[in-house]
Design a protein around this motif. Structure first.
Motif, PDB file in Angstrom:
ATOM      1  N   ALA A 464       0.819  -1.207   0.000  1.00 53.54           N
ATOM      2  CA  ALA A 464       0.000   0.000   0.000  1.00 53.54           C
ATOM      3  C   ALA A 464       0.858   1.264   0.000  1.00 53.54           C
ATOM      4  CB  ALA A 464      -0.939  -0.009   1.205  1.00 53.54           C
ATOM      5  N   SER A 465       1.915   1.278   0.816  1.00 52.24           N
ATOM      6  CA  SER A 465       2.777   2.450   0.880  1.00 52.24           C
ATOM      7  C   SER A 465       3.478   2.706  -0.443  1.00 52.24           C
ATOM      8  CB  SER A 465       3.834   2.259   1.979  1.00 52.24           C
ATOM      9  OG  SER A 465       3.227   2.187   3.255  1.00 52.24           O
ATOM     10  N   ARG A 466       3.723   1.640  -1.188  1.00 50.15           N
ATOM     11  CA  ARG A 466       4.417   1.760  -2.472  1.00 50.15           C
ATOM     12  C   ARG A 466       3.475   1.934  -3.646  1.00 50.15           C
ATOM     13  NH1 ARG A 466       9.073  -2.829  -1.393  1.00 50.15           N
ATOM     14  NH2 ARG A 466      10.622  -1.384  -0.549  1.00 50.15           N
ATOM     15  N   GLY A 467       2.182   1.828  -3.376  1.00 48.76           N
ATOM     16  CA  GLY A 467       1.235   1.932  -4.476  1.00 48.76           C
ATOM     17  C   GLY A 467       1.312   0.756  -5.414  1.00 48.76           C
ATOM     18  N   GLN A 468       1.687  -0.387  -4.900  1.00 52.78           N
ATOM     19  CA  GLN A 468       1.795  -1.595  -5.727  1.00 52.78           C
ATOM     20  C   GLN A 468       0.993  -2.735  -5.096  1.00 52.78           C
ATOM     21  OE1 GLN A 468       5.981  -2.415  -6.303  1.00 52.78           O
ATOM     22  NE2 GLN A 468       6.196  -0.773  -7.788  1.00 52.78           N
TER      23      GLN A 468
END
Length: 468
Positions: A464-468
């Motif tokens: 989630a933090s990486r947008g992946q």
């Protein structure tokens, strides 16, 4: 742990040759993975490696792929021996351990900001972290050598990813303490204690039950340690543990999907754990460490289950059994602490058992009161290995036969559980010893507990933090 039992076999040339044959490439331990199929197909088509079974039944994953490398991270935090020669009897007391025998994260913190300033920012509170392309990377010299407390934590990209995650987790705790007005001279010590205690929680509540089973954990916690009893002497790492703990080598896959979108075209980066073609490459085709490039970061949704839509991406490790992934029979010398052959990891494990004169698996099982296995597949060597088996092989065979490779068996599990729990109980700085009713304070998906996925979220390396 069992000093009166004696070595499993005499250390002569005939028996040394038998051990080398057992551990050789193409030998009985080699899973004979069809490496020509490539790293992608060996993941997506597990039927290609019938000898190397996934730790999965139907849709149930028993252990995810990340457990393997967290176990390696723990090993490096406890022990480091580069001096004892392979296959030559050596007294354990003469083989110094350059790690502290406790889970104190000295691989991350080194000797602290004063003794190891190269690991720290100028403020002497936060740890150094750099960017390796798309995402974080450990700090490195110009030649790619990692600037970290233990060079082994850059052996492969996954353990390097753990190193980065712990650095980031520490630094975010520092930010939290600063926002709370904690004085500057107290920030480092408090941040280290907070991170270390959450790390201990993961070890005791998640990792250990995963590998030995919750009943074994309960047995040792409730009934006490019977075999690992160094108190009141300082804690140490017994050689039986050092051999048995190498069971994790059986869980390593031939290849992994390192991330979902690391390649320049946005496609996943797949690689073998080690591949000879990667030697000397600036951006190796395999997953060895020691290199910095855009795609060399860990997409943790492959390695741990973050729930929701991310569950579809998680992959299992291999079962604990007597089959070892083929790439581990040809290690790059850079992945060997001493830099010396043999390059077969299996051979190295078997010879190390002879080095330290570790008792036979059957004798240890008998002393513990567990069933003894007769391993007929070793009988043809003619040196009684079938009933005086090297402990490492015995632990693998026990898991294979008694738990179908899902967890360790009773003998191996008891050794591991007693030492893990003992190190936590004997550590004057652990919450287990000093504050047994402590509960995690960092955010978690389930309040009151804390899992590896929670630590990765806190470090902001999660999907989630990486947008992946």
């Amino acid at each position: 742990m069992f000093p009166d039992l004696g070595p499993f076999i005499p250390a002569d040339d005939r028996r040394r040759a038998a051990l080398m044959d057992i551990g050789r490439p193409g030998g009985i331990l080699d899973a004979k993975d069809p490496l020509a199929e490539g790293p992608v197909r060996l993941i997506t088509n597990p039927e290609l490696s019938p000898n190397n079974r996934d730790s999965q039944d139907g849709t149930t994953i028993h252990m995810t792929a990340g457990v393997t490398f967290f176990g390696q991270f723990l090993d490096h935090d406890m022990t480091f021996d580069t001096t004892s020669p392979l296959g030559i009897p050596t007294t354990p007391e003469s083989s110094p351990n350059s790690r502290t025998p406790s889970f104190d994260l000295d691989t991350v913190y080194g000797g602290g900001p004063v003794a190891s300033p190269a690991f720290y920012e100028p403020d002497r509170v936060k740890l150094r972290i750099e960017n390796g392309g798309l995402f974080e990377d450990v700090p490195r010299q110009s030649n790619g050598t990692a600037i970290i407390g233990d060079p082994r934590n850059d052996e492969n990209t996954m353990i390097s990813g753990f190193q980065s995650a712990f650095i980031l987790a520490h630094n975010r705790i520092v930010d939290q303490l600063r926002s709370q007005g904690v004085p500057a001279d107290q920030q480092f010590a408090q941040a280290r204690r907070i991170l270390t205690w959450h790390y201990h929680w993961i070890i005791l509540k998640e990792f250990l039950p995963n590998i030995v089973g919750q009943p074994m954990v309960n047995t040792v916690l409730n009934g006490g340690r019977r075999w690992f009893r160094p108190d009141p002497s300082p804690a140490f790492i017994p050689v039986e543990f050092q051999i048995a703990y190498r069971f994790g080598h059986s869980m390593i896959r031939p290849s992994y999907r390192l991330n979902l979108a690391g390649n320049p075209d946005g496609t996943p980066f797949f690689g073998f754990i080690f591949e000879p073609a990667g030697e000397g490459q600036a951006d190796p085709v395999d997953l060895r460490g020691g290199a910095r490039a855009r795609r060399r970061f860990v997409g943790w949704q492959t390695f741990f289950d973050f729930g929701g839509d991310q569950t579809q991406h998680v992959r299992p490790n291999k079962r604990i059994d007597t089959k070892i992934s083929t790439p581990l029979f040809n290690l790059p010398l850079g992945a060997i602490a001493s830099g010396d052959p043999p390059t077969s990891l299996a051979t190295r494990n078997l010879l190390r058992t002879m080095t330290w004169g570790v008792p036979a698996g059957q004798l240890i099982a008998q002393r513990m009161g567990y069933p003894q296995l007769l391993l007929q597949e070793l009988a043809h060597y003619g040196v009684a290995l079938e009933n005086h088996t090297p402990l490492w092989y015995y632990v693998l065979a026990e898991a294979e036969r008694m738990t179908n490779g899902v967890t360790l068996g009773p003998c191996g599990g008891r050794i591991i559980a007693e030492v893990f729990i003992g190190l936590l109980q004997l550590d004057p700085n652990s919450w287990v010893r000093t504050q047994p009713n402590w509960r995690p304070t960092l955010p978690s998906a389930t309040p009151g507990t804390f899992r590896m996925t929670d630590l990765l979220r806190w470090a902001r390396v999660d999907p989630a933090s990486r947008g992946q």
